[in-house]
Write an enzyme that holds these catalytic residues in place. Structure first.
Site, PDB file in Angstrom:
ATOM      1  N   GLU A 234      48.447  39.559  41.154  1.00 26.17           N
ATOM      2  CA  GLU A 234      47.356  39.871  40.263  1.00 26.17           C
ATOM      3  C   GLU A 234      46.090  39.002  40.852  1.00 26.17           C
ATOM      4  OE1 GLU A 234      47.615  42.377  38.749  1.00 26.17           O
ATOM      5  OE2 GLU A 234      49.485  42.689  38.273  1.00 26.17           O
ATOM      6  N   HIS A 238      45.146  41.360  44.290  1.00 28.01           N
ATOM      7  CA  HIS A 238      44.153  41.916  43.812  1.00 28.01           C
ATOM      8  C   HIS A 238      42.767  41.669  43.542  1.00 28.01           C
ATOM      9  CE1 HIS A 238      47.291  45.255  43.439  1.00 28.01           C
ATOM     10  NE2 HIS A 238      47.784  44.637  42.222  1.00 28.01           N
ATOM     11  N   GLU A 269      48.986  48.027  46.796  1.00 30.91           N
ATOM     12  CA  GLU A 269      50.103  47.557  45.975  1.00 30.91           C
ATOM     13  C   GLU A 269      51.652  47.114  46.872  1.00 30.91           C
ATOM     14  OE1 GLU A 269      50.097  47.284  42.914  1.00 30.91           O
ATOM     15  OE2 GLU A 269      48.425  48.536  42.170  1.00 30.91           O
TER      16      GLU A 269
END
Length: 422
Positions: A234, A238, A269
């Site tokens: 995360e 990201h 992803e």
């Protein structure tokens, strides 16, 4: 869709209304006087596993003296078509989250797993929009099943695999401590609002809430040996790719069109999912494989049929229920075949990146922001490389590539096989 977050308090406890169940959410801002906050002049969008986003909630504030107030970096509101599209995606993910999950779960369990849930939605998505996410692929089905069978050969069951490799579930205080330590390693203390909740379909999500980067962690799946992998997914992937993207000529939708960029997925992803298992003692790609398999089976099965089908790989009925809900969300009558296909992107991205791992410049892929690995060589001469953020686990590229090779070996994937299918 804008999950509500109150402004500028050290610790906020969000409590859901009675009609939404008893789940609670707590948010925290870690601060450090040494933190160098990024200066973001453009709008930034952080894409993550934004499934099961938290609904709007009633707020109750609590003051904790040991966590002083910190002014977080404020990210400008969506102004470009790209940010509008990302907001639209978040709206879709919110719209397909059933509002009566707990009631239907009780009926399903009471029926001895034969009842097909009838889901309700506060703002149902139009059928034409659902149709765009309803096509399942079988391209990597063989690999998905093989990955899970290899794990079962080693551990006997998913539950034993989870306990042996994931360890114990963490308390909220240990989650806070681990997150703060990770942020210190990445030099991003004070930049991200962190929330913990038991109301996510996913293990975590990285989103922009009220113009602030927000990490939401599911306490029900936060295990001691898996938490750092989730933070690499995360924050290290990201969030950092989102920050780096802000500086690039393709940060807007017009810029992406001008430079003819491919879609950011499955690279985004896939890379994040690889980082989830990176440095694990046993980096089995179980979750990505099971999500891929579940979506495929859902496309031709009712909810009840899917639930029994997953018993081949997962014994615990509550875990199976969660996977079935993910694959069937968006449907009203789950007696009908059908799926929400997004969850197949994780395994697809992983396998494509592993296939070309010796040709990909991973630090550059991270530096260029939200781009597909196929576009890196073409874009590198145009990139702005000032103030680029590279996660700590990418600093040693020799060690990084060793881990990719280990992932291949543990999951019994071969280059010959990947070259055949990709």
């Amino acid at each position: 869709f804008d999950p509500q977050r109150p402004p500028d308090a050290s610790l906020e406890q969000l409590q859901r209304s009675p009609t939404e169940g008893k789940a609670t959410q707590t948010s925290c801002i870690f601060s450090s006087s040494a933190s160098n906050l990024p200066k973001t002049g453009k709008a930034m969008s952080v894409m993550g596993s934004t499934l099961g986003l938290i609904p709007r909630s009633h707020l109750r504030k609590a003051y904790v003296p040991s966590l002083p107030l910190t002014k977080l970096p404020s990210l400008s509101k969506p102004a470009t078509l790209e940010e509008a599209e990302i907001s639209k995606k978040l709206c879709i993910l919110s719209a397909i989250k059933p509002t009566n999950v707990e009631q239907e779960k009780a009926r399903f369990f009471k029926s001895d797993f034969t009842y097909n849930p009838q889901f309700e939605y506060s703002s149902p998505l139009a059928q034409v929009a659902l149709a765009r996410h309803s096509s399942a692929s079988d391209r990597f089905l063989t690999q998905a099943v093989h990955i899970m069978e290899v794990a079962l050969q080693r551990y006997g069951s998913y539950e034993r695999f989870e306990q042996a490799t994931g360890g114990s579930l963490l308390s909220k205080s240990r989650i806070w401590t681990s997150v703060k330590k990770y942020m210190e390693k990445e030099g991003c203390v004070g930049e991200i609002v962190v929330q913990v909740t038991d109301d996510l379909l996913s293990r975590a999500s990285m989103t922009v809430v009220n113009s602030r980067p927000t990490l939401t962690i599911n306490t029900a799946t936060a295990r001691e040996h898996w938490l750092e992998g989730m933070l690499r997914h995360e924050i290290g992937t990201h969030y950092f790719r989102g920050l780096n993207n802000v500086q690039q000529p393709w940060s807007s939708s017009a810029g992406r069109r001008r430079h003819n960029l491919r879609p950011l997925n499955p690279t985004e992803e896939g890379l994040a999912s690889i980082h989830s298992v990176l440095f694990r003692r046993d980096p089995t790609l179980w979750r990505a494989a099971l999500l891929y398999y579940t979506v495929h089976q859902a496309s031709t099965s009712s909810f009840s049929q899917l639930f029994h089908c997953l018993g081949r790989f997962v014994q615990d009925p509550h875990t199976r229920w969660d996977y079935c809900v993910r694959a069937k969300r968006g449907q009203t009558d789950t007696a009908q075949p059908g799926c929400f296909s997004k969850d197949q992107v994780y395994l697809e991205g992983i396998l494509k990146i592993l296939r070309y791992r010796d040709k990909i410049n991973f630090p550059l892929l991270m530096s260029l922001g939200k781009v597909a690995f196929e576009d890196v060589d073409r874009l590198k001469s145009l990139a702005q490389m000032d103030n680029i953020r590279i996660p700590h686990f990418m600093q040693d590229q020799a060690k990084y590539h060793e881990q990719l090779t280990k992932i291949m070996a543990v999951n019994r994937l071969t280059d010959e096989e990947l070259m055949t299918i990709i």
